[in-house]
Design an enzyme around this catalytic site. Structure first.
Site, PDB file in Angstrom:
ATOM      1  N   ARG A 104       4.055   1.213  -1.519  1.00 44.07           N
ATOM      2  CA  ARG A 104       5.110   1.694  -2.211  1.00 44.07           C
ATOM      3  C   ARG A 104       4.956   0.648  -3.400  1.00 44.07           C
ATOM      4  NH1 ARG A 104       9.985   2.524   0.067  1.00 44.07           N
ATOM      5  NH2 ARG A 104       8.823   2.425   2.347  1.00 44.07           N
TER       6      ARG A 104
ATOM      7  N   ILE B 158      -4.484  -6.538   5.670  1.00 39.89           N
ATOM      8  CA  ILE B 158      -4.639  -5.382   6.655  1.00 39.89           C
ATOM      9  C   ILE B 158      -6.025  -5.545   7.207  1.00 39.89           C
ATOM     10  CG2 ILE B 158      -5.128  -3.016   6.284  1.00 39.89           C
ATOM     11  CD1 ILE B 158      -3.052  -2.551   4.395  1.00 39.89           C
TER      12      ILE B 158
ATOM     13  N   GLU C 125       5.404  -5.015   8.630  1.00 40.61           N
ATOM     14  CA  GLU C 125       5.001  -6.057   7.830  1.00 40.61           C
ATOM     15  C   GLU C 125       5.633  -6.203   6.493  1.00 40.61           C
ATOM     16  OE1 GLU C 125       0.723  -4.886   7.279  1.00 40.61           O
ATOM     17  OE2 GLU C 125       0.399  -5.164   9.487  1.00 40.61           O
TER      18      GLU C 125
ATOM     19  N   GLY D  40     -13.802  -6.746   3.614  1.00 40.21           N
ATOM     20  CA  GLY D  40     -12.338  -7.220   2.798  1.00 40.21           C
ATOM     21  C   GLY D  40     -11.582  -8.038   3.816  1.00 40.21           C
TER      22      GLY D  40
ATOM     23  N   SER E 187       9.338   3.020   6.426  1.00 47.08           N
ATOM     24  CA  SER E 187       7.844   2.783   6.306  1.00 47.08           C
ATOM     25  C   SER E 187       6.995   4.133   6.562  1.00 47.08           C
ATOM     26  CB  SER E 187       7.409   1.682   7.186  1.00 47.08           C
ATOM     27  OG  SER E 187       7.893   0.341   6.948  1.00 47.08           O
TER      28      SER E 187
ATOM     29  N   CYS F 277       0.812  -1.113  -0.032  1.00 44.82           N
ATOM     30  CA  CYS F 277       0.091   0.063  -0.003  1.00 44.82           C
ATOM     31  C   CYS F 277       0.721   1.272  -0.064  1.00 44.82           C
ATOM     32  CB  CYS F 277      -1.011   0.141   1.318  1.00 44.82           C
ATOM     33  SG  CYS F 277      -0.213  -0.241   2.859  1.00 44.82           S
TER      34      CYS F 277
END
EC number: 1.2.1.70
Length: 418
Positions: free
Chosen positions: A60, A197, A120, A193, A113, A58
């Site tokens: 990169r 994540i 993660e 979903g 990050s 999400c």
């Protein structure tokens, strides 16, 4: 990289874009799903690239690999995503050789990050390597580098508190809900979903909100049932999405679709509705903001949140960077030994030839010659001689290039050429 005998291409590059210059919409254009990454690697191999990693999260999208020119990698990325070369050039970065190596260390250890210490990424990097290995496009350099980054990540986790407290976007979303929604334990929460994540958000929601009114929906109900069973949640069919949104107070969207899955046409409730979009590309259409009762927050906003825990983690950056330097130095030393690997190999072969000739001569000349014992002893001597030369070449105080040249001249070595 030519002198290190690790690829037929001269240079190792990282090309990519991340949250620092590319917003969620642009990152969405360049995001790669599993099928796209696999197809990209296959095409790269077809083009003669012999070492490549592809990572897309999400935050990169990056390619790390060997090429004659970075444009080879840039074109691959644009061919397999929805982004153009022109858009890439506006927000991108390109690193070469040791800079590319350093960048991958910072990414893999959570220092680069969006939320400092989010580890993660290391599991995503492992998946990238396994994907490349499966496609037979992970050479020894790639394997050694990924293992070194994993080692640095483990040490930083164990030796610092940079990952103390929760560090992920998933937790940041829950933290936002806790701080901004009154009486959250009594509200209806809908999670749409079940990606990584989504699962992490689900776990954090249950742990921190003490809310028994959490409903889970996924396009594939089987996946939803699996997660719902683990956390004892209510699971509804995908067809019930609109009806469930009507009843909910907080909607968390964490789907992996390439286009928006939630838009204003799905929303009929007049009650206040908070929507958190944790997806890249965006999975919630901005047109939901045309509704006065709807608030929308994307993960880019969540990632900018700072708190006392984050400030505390910043104190451990110098120690984390020192660990990276230690592990990276070991990797660079290994890389340096690749310079003289062909010479040591050729020397070993030369000594073996000399040994074979001498043993053959002695076996004919000497009665009761013990060929087996002589073979064992001479092989051990060859091993000790080559080790002695290798240790000499590793010594920082000597000129290894001159030594390599002298060894080749003295033993009249012929090196293998690729």
């Amino acid at each position: 990289m030519k002198d290190y005998h690790i690829s037929k291409h001269n240079s190792f590059y990282t090309i990519g874009l991340n949250y620092k210059k590319a917003d969620a919409e642009v990152r969405g254009k360049f995001s790669l799903d599993e099928a796209s990454m696999t197809a990209l690697l296959a095409k790269a191999k077809e083009q003669g690239i012999d070492g490549l990693l592809a990572t897309s999260t999400c935050n990169r999208t990056e390619l790390h690999g060997f090429a004659q020119h970075p444009f080879q990698l840039i074109k691959l990325l644009c061919d397999f995503s929805l982004g153009s070369v022109e858009e890439f050039q506006e927000v991108a970065y390109v690193y070469k050789n040791k800079e590319a190596i350093s960048h991958l260390f910072r990414v893999g250890t959570g220092l680069d990050s969006q939320i400092l210490g989010d580890f993660e990424i290391i599991s995503q990097l492992k998946q990238s390597f396994f994907r490349s290995k499966k496609q037979d496009i992970a050479n020894p350099f790639i394997e050694r580098l990924v293992n070194a980054v994993i080692q640095a990540s483990k040490r930083i986790k164990n030796e610092t508190e940079i990952s103390s407290g929760a560090t992920s976007v998933a937790f940041a979303s829950v933290q936002y809900i806790l701080n901004n929604v009154e009486n959250i334990s009594e509200k209806n929460i809908l999670l749409f979903g079940t990606g990584k994540i989504g699962r992490n958000t689900c776990e954090n929601l249950i742990k921190h909100t003490k809310n028994p009114h959490i409903t889970l929906i996924n396009r594939t109900k089987e996946k939803a049932d699996k997660v719902g069973g683990k956390f004892n949640l209510t699971v509804k069919d995908y067809g019930d999405l609109q009806a469930e949104i009507r009843k909910t107070d907080v909607l968390v969207v964490a789907t992996g679709a390439q286009k928006p899955t939630v838009c204003k046409e799905l929303i009929y409730t007049k009650n206040p509705l908070l929507i958190l979009d944790l997806s890249i590309p965006k999975n919630v259409d901005d047109n939901v903001l045309e509704l006065d009762n709807v608030s929308l927050l994307h993960l880019d906003h969540l990632s900018q949140m700072t708190d006392e825990t984050l400030e505390k983690r910043k104190l451990f950056i110098p120690r984390a960077e020192a660990i990276i330097e230690e592990v990276k130095e070991d990797f660079i030393q290994w890389l340096e030994t690749r310079k003289f690997a062909p010479v040591i190999k050729a020397l070993k072969m030369k000594l073996k030839t000399m040994k074979d000739e001498e043993l053959d001569y002695q076996s004919k000349k000497t009665s009761n010659f013990d060929a087996e014992q002589a073979e064992i002893i001479s092989n051990r001597i060859i091993q000790k001689i080559t080790k002695q030369f290798a240790n000499h070449l590793k010594d920082d105080t000597i000129d290894s290039d001159s030594s390599l040249e002298l060894i080749q001249k003295v033993f009249q070595l012929e090196l293998e050429t690729k």
